[in-house]
Design an enzyme around this catalytic site. Structure first.
Site, PDB file in Angstrom:
ATOM      1  N   SER A 174       1.227   2.218 -16.912  1.00  0.00           N
ATOM      2  CA  SER A 174       0.534   3.360 -16.334  1.00  0.00           C
ATOM      3  C   SER A 174      -0.767   3.655 -17.089  1.00  0.00           C
ATOM      4  O   SER A 174      -1.641   2.794 -17.154  1.00  0.00           O
ATOM      5  CB  SER A 174       1.476   4.573 -16.302  1.00  0.00           C
ATOM      6  N   ASP A 220       4.215   1.872  -5.252  1.00  0.00           N
ATOM      7  CA  ASP A 220       3.657   2.778  -6.257  1.00  0.00           C
ATOM      8  C   ASP A 220       2.867   3.891  -5.573  1.00  0.00           C
ATOM      9  O   ASP A 220       1.871   3.641  -4.894  1.00  0.00           O
ATOM     10  CB  ASP A 220       2.745   1.985  -7.203  1.00  0.00           C
ATOM     11  N   HIS A 252       6.195   2.782  -9.272  1.00  0.00           N
ATOM     12  CA  HIS A 252       5.344   2.931 -10.448  1.00  0.00           C
ATOM     13  C   HIS A 252       6.152   2.800 -11.736  1.00  0.00           C
ATOM     14  O   HIS A 252       5.622   2.352 -12.768  1.00  0.00           O
ATOM     15  CB  HIS A 252       4.661   4.304 -10.406  1.00  0.00           C
TER      16      HIS A 252
END
Length: 305
Positions: A174, A220, A252
């Site tokens: 991320s 995601d 994600h």
């Protein structure tokens, strides 16, 4: 006519000797080529190869050929990052290893990416999974922290003598993935970068010179591939060794738990570019096809050596 023929005769006698010499030279050259191609020649040419020849099963396994140990780094002794855990091959028989530092994402801790430590280390790397200074640090800060952790690993850590400081890489999830792009931008000597469902407001990275594998997820909704991993990939220089892996049926947060597809291609990428180990090229080129776990894969093949 006979007289002319006899005058040309001596040079014709010399041709067999010349031809024999050429054959001898050709045979010697062929012998040298056969020696160069003999088993073990490649390994001798690349001192960074670690471990046995890889197979599909070996890079998909939950553990590689190396037994591993770990040591904790307190935030009190860390400088510029939040501490973490160093995983490393226990044996020193093979000499030094390449190393990679891994950052967690926004609001997350080291525990969210901890599975990568022993899994990658068991394949022949020193792996430093870290905490960031705060859980809300942005990608630029995480990039600086990745580099600070690499410096600690190679200069101050208890395992620094096991690390080849010239063969380093970065990974992150991320915002940590966005941070790995920032780190590679700042330190062009890095050998590999792997953003995992990376997030960054900066969408263009033409400055990167580090071989980069971008991992996205088709489901995601935090860092959609259409506005993050895909434009990141497309903005990288055409001349760069790069790849884009989009996970099928993934979110994600898929990189936060043990994942065979992520491990398989991360190991192959790190081996290929940190260790310059062309034995792993077979898993990256030809381009992997869509499968039950891969929605899409793009890349530059063959890779430069």
């Amino acid at each position: 006519m006979q007289h002319l023929f006899s005058r040309q005769h001596p040079p014709r006698q010399s041709r067999p000797r010349t031809f024999t010499s050429l054959l001898t030279a050709a045979a010697a050259t062929a012998g040298l080529l056969m020696t160069a191609l003999a088993p073990g020649a490649q390994a001798a040419d690349n001192p960074y190869e670690r471990g046995p020849a890889p197979t599909e099963a070996s890079i998909e396994a939950s553990r590689g050929p190396y037994a591993t140990s770990r040591t904790s780094v307190s935030s009190l002794v860390a400088s510029g990052f939040g501490g973490g855990t160093i995983h490393y091959p226990t044996s020193t028989a093979d000499g030094t290893f390449g190393a990679v530092v891994v950052s967690p994402g926004f609001t997350a801790y080291e525990s969210s990416i901890a599975w990568l430590g022993p899994r990658l280390a068991s394949q022949g790397f020193v792996v430093f999974t870290i905490d960031t200074l705060t859980t809300v640090d942005q990608p630029a800060s995480r990039g600086r922290q990745l580099l600070a952790a690499l410096d600690y690993l190679t200069e101050r850590s208890s395992v620094r003598n096991r690390v080849d400081a010239a063969r380093l890489g970065v990974m992150g999830h991320s915002m940590g993935g966005g941070g790995s792009l920032e780190a590679a931008k700042s330190r062009t000597s890095l050998k590999a970068a792997i953003p995992l469902t990376g997030w960054n407001l900066d969408k263009t990275w033409p400055e990167l010179r580090t071989p980069t594998l971008l991992v996205g997820a088709d489901g995601d909704t935090v860092a959609p591939v259409s506005s993050h991993s895909e434009p990141f990939y497309e903005s990288l220089p055409r001349s760069l060794d790069k790849a884009y892996l989009e996970l099928r049926g993934a979110s994600h947060f898929t990189p936060n738990t043990s994942d065979t597809t992520i491990a398989k291609y991360s190991i192959s990428w790190l081996k290929r570019f940190i260790d310059d180990d062309t034995r792993y090229e077979q898993f990256l080129c030809p381009i992997p096809r869509p499968s039950l776990t891969i929605a899409e894969y793009r890349g530059t093949c063959p890779h430069s050596s």
